[in-house]
Scaffold this motif. Sequence first.
Motif, short mmCIF file in Angstrom:
data_model
loop_
_atom_site.label_atom_id
_atom_site.label_comp_id
_atom_site.label_asym_id
_atom_site.label_seq_id
_atom_site.Cartn_x
_atom_site.Cartn_y
_atom_site.Cartn_z
N GLN A 82 4.37 -2.57 10.61
CA GLN A 82 4.91 -2.53 9.16
C GLN A 82 4.76 -1.46 8.43
OE1 GLN A 82 3.14 -5.44 6.73
NE2 GLN A 82 1.08 -5.49 7.95
N VAL A 83 5.85 -1.03 7.46
CA VAL A 83 5.90 0.04 6.58
C VAL A 83 5.92 -0.63 5.29
CG1 VAL A 83 6.86 2.21 5.92
CG2 VAL A 83 6.61 1.64 8.19
N VAL A 84 4.99 -0.15 4.32
CA VAL A 84 5.37 -1.25 2.91
C VAL A 84 5.38 -0.17 1.74
CG1 VAL A 84 3.84 -2.83 1.58
CG2 VAL A 84 3.79 -2.93 4.13
N GLY A 128 -2.16 -3.39 -6.57
CA GLY A 128 -2.35 -2.33 -5.44
C GLY A 128 -3.77 -2.73 -4.63
N HIS A 129 -4.56 -3.42 -5.24
CA HIS A 129 -5.72 -3.95 -4.49
C HIS A 129 -5.36 -4.92 -3.53
CE1 HIS A 129 -9.06 -1.83 -6.47
NE2 HIS A 129 -8.51 -2.09 -7.75
N ARG A 130 -4.57 -5.93 -3.88
CA ARG A 130 -4.08 -7.11 -2.95
C ARG A 130 -3.34 -6.42 -1.88
NH1 ARG A 130 -2.59 -12.49 -6.74
NH2 ARG A 130 -4.71 -12.54 -7.76
N ILE A 131 -2.10 -5.63 -2.12
CA ILE A 131 -1.64 -4.87 -0.98
C ILE A 131 -2.48 -4.21 -0.15
CG2 ILE A 131 0.07 -3.27 -0.46
CD1 ILE A 131 1.65 -4.05 -2.92
N THR A 132 -3.36 -3.27 -0.69
CA THR A 132 -4.33 -2.80 0.33
C THR A 132 -5.05 -3.54 1.02
OG1 THR A 132 -4.45 -0.81 -1.52
CG2 THR A 132 -6.02 -0.96 0.10
N ALA A 133 -5.54 -4.56 0.66
CA ALA A 133 -6.52 -5.51 1.10
C ALA A 133 -5.71 -6.33 2.34
CB ALA A 133 -7.12 -6.68 0.31
N LYS A 134 -4.55 -6.59 2.09
CA LYS A 134 -3.56 -7.21 2.88
C LYS A 134 -3.27 -6.25 4.05
CE LYS A 134 -1.28 -10.35 -0.24
NZ LYS A 134 -1.32 -11.80 0.60
N LEU A 135 -3.13 -5.07 3.95
CA LEU A 135 -2.90 -3.97 4.95
C LEU A 135 -4.10 -3.88 5.77
CD1 LEU A 135 -0.30 -1.75 3.39
CD2 LEU A 135 0.35 -3.71 4.66
N ARG A 136 -5.15 -3.59 5.07
CA ARG A 136 -6.46 -3.36 5.75
C ARG A 136 -6.88 -4.53 6.83
NH1 ARG A 136 -10.12 -0.26 1.36
NH2 ARG A 136 -9.09 1.58 1.68
N GLN A 137 -6.27 -5.85 6.57
CA GLN A 137 -6.68 -6.81 7.60
C GLN A 137 -5.59 -6.92 8.72
OE1 GLN A 137 -6.64 -10.46 4.89
NE2 GLN A 137 -8.41 -9.79 3.82
N ALA A 138 -4.44 -6.06 8.64
CA ALA A 138 -3.65 -5.94 9.54
C ALA A 138 -4.14 -5.87 11.15
CB ALA A 138 -2.30 -5.12 9.38
N THR A 139 -3.72 -6.39 12.03
CA THR A 139 -4.18 -6.29 13.34
C THR A 139 -3.16 -5.18 14.09
OG1 THR A 139 -2.81 -8.13 14.20
CG2 THR A 139 -5.06 -8.36 13.59
N PRO A 141 -0.13 -1.81 13.71
CA PRO A 141 0.05 -0.29 12.98
C PRO A 141 0.69 -0.79 11.56
CG PRO A 141 1.66 -0.49 14.60
CD PRO A 141 0.66 -1.59 14.90
N THR A 142 0.25 0.00 10.47
CA THR A 142 0.63 -0.32 9.23
C THR A 142 0.91 1.17 8.72
OG1 THR A 142 -1.51 -0.29 8.03
CG2 THR A 142 -0.50 -2.22 8.99
N ALA A 143 1.89 1.27 7.53
CA ALA A 143 1.61 2.52 6.69
C ALA A 143 2.13 2.01 5.29
CB ALA A 143 2.90 3.49 7.15
N LEU A 144 1.67 2.74 4.27
CA LEU A 144 2.04 2.31 2.79
C LEU A 144 2.38 3.70 2.23
CD1 LEU A 144 1.72 0.47 0.43
CD2 LEU A 144 -0.62 1.45 0.25
N PHE A 145 3.77 3.71 1.75
CA PHE A 145 4.41 4.76 1.19
C PHE A 145 4.46 4.46 -0.50
CE2 PHE A 145 5.36 5.74 5.28
CZ PHE A 145 5.97 6.99 5.22
N VAL A 146 3.90 5.41 -1.33
CA VAL A 146 4.07 5.18 -2.63
C VAL A 146 5.06 6.26 -3.13
CG1 VAL A 146 2.84 5.97 -4.90
CG2 VAL A 146 1.91 4.36 -2.95
N PRO A 147 5.96 5.84 -4.45
CA PRO A 147 7.17 6.55 -4.89
C PRO A 147 6.46 7.13 -6.26
CG PRO A 147 7.67 4.39 -5.15
CD PRO A 147 6.53 4.61 -4.56
N PRO A 175 -5.62 4.01 -1.92
CA PRO A 175 -6.14 5.12 -1.44
C PRO A 175 -5.57 5.37 -0.02
CG PRO A 175 -7.86 3.52 -1.30
CD PRO A 175 -6.79 3.01 -2.02
N ASP A 176 -5.11 4.79 0.67
CA ASP A 176 -4.44 4.62 2.23
C ASP A 176 -3.08 5.25 1.99
OD1 ASP A 176 -7.11 3.53 3.05
OD2 ASP A 176 -6.37 1.74 3.25
N ALA A 177 -2.63 5.02 0.92
CA ALA A 177 -1.08 5.28 0.78
C ALA A 177 -0.61 6.78 1.02
CB ALA A 177 -0.67 4.77 -0.59
N GLU A 178 0.60 6.86 1.32
CA GLU A 178 0.98 8.28 1.60
C GLU A 178 1.96 8.45 0.48
OE1 GLU A 178 4.18 10.93 4.30
OE2 GLU A 178 2.85 9.33 5.40
N GLN A 179 1.61 9.36 -0.61
CA GLN A 179 2.31 9.67 -1.89
C GLN A 179 3.59 10.43 -1.41
OE1 GLN A 179 -0.52 10.59 -4.76
NE2 GLN A 179 -1.53 8.54 -4.75
#
Length: 205
Positions: A82-84, A128-139, A141-147, A175-179
Amino acid sequence: MFGVTTPAVDAARERLTELGYEVLVFHATGSGGRALEGLVESGLVVGVLDLTTTELADDLVGGVLSAGPSRLTAAGRRGVPQVVAPGALDMVNFGPDIPERFEGRTIYVHNPTVTLMRTTPAEMAELGHRITAKLRQATGPTALFVPLRGVSALDADGMPFHDPKADQACFDAMPDAEQLDLHINDPAFGRAMADRLHALIGGAS
């Protein structure tokens, strides 16, 4: 997809179609988010490009388009790539009237039946905290993009929900996002998300 993120979703969909995928688009209206989560649970999708996570804002603040607290969890639980992005987190959706407890907030009347309310810096930080927490629990591959230049059509320079301070509160909690130094509706943003999803799917297969 949401009206205020349509250009981004269109760009991502076009790119994924070019890459050979069959793309299904869900509207972030509460029922749309629940349908997406259900389809992911069924095991019938190879990847999720979750660009419009606005339903999380309604769930947090009390808007009418919440998809519930389990939104943004199915792909992580199933290990689906997932990419979020924080698409349209700048707004909470209501009907014609805003509850009295929100008096004094920044409001935008979209049409006679839809009124939008701008999320505050504190609410954006929590999202932001909620999204980060959800993605860190993923089993999977994930990526988070910030505009960095705005998360919806209303959150652009000169538009009524443009609030860089509120946006930055959200981004600081990711903090895990690609800006990317783009507005979410810049075609390059949607294409970048699509290309990353393609790469994640390839790595997961």
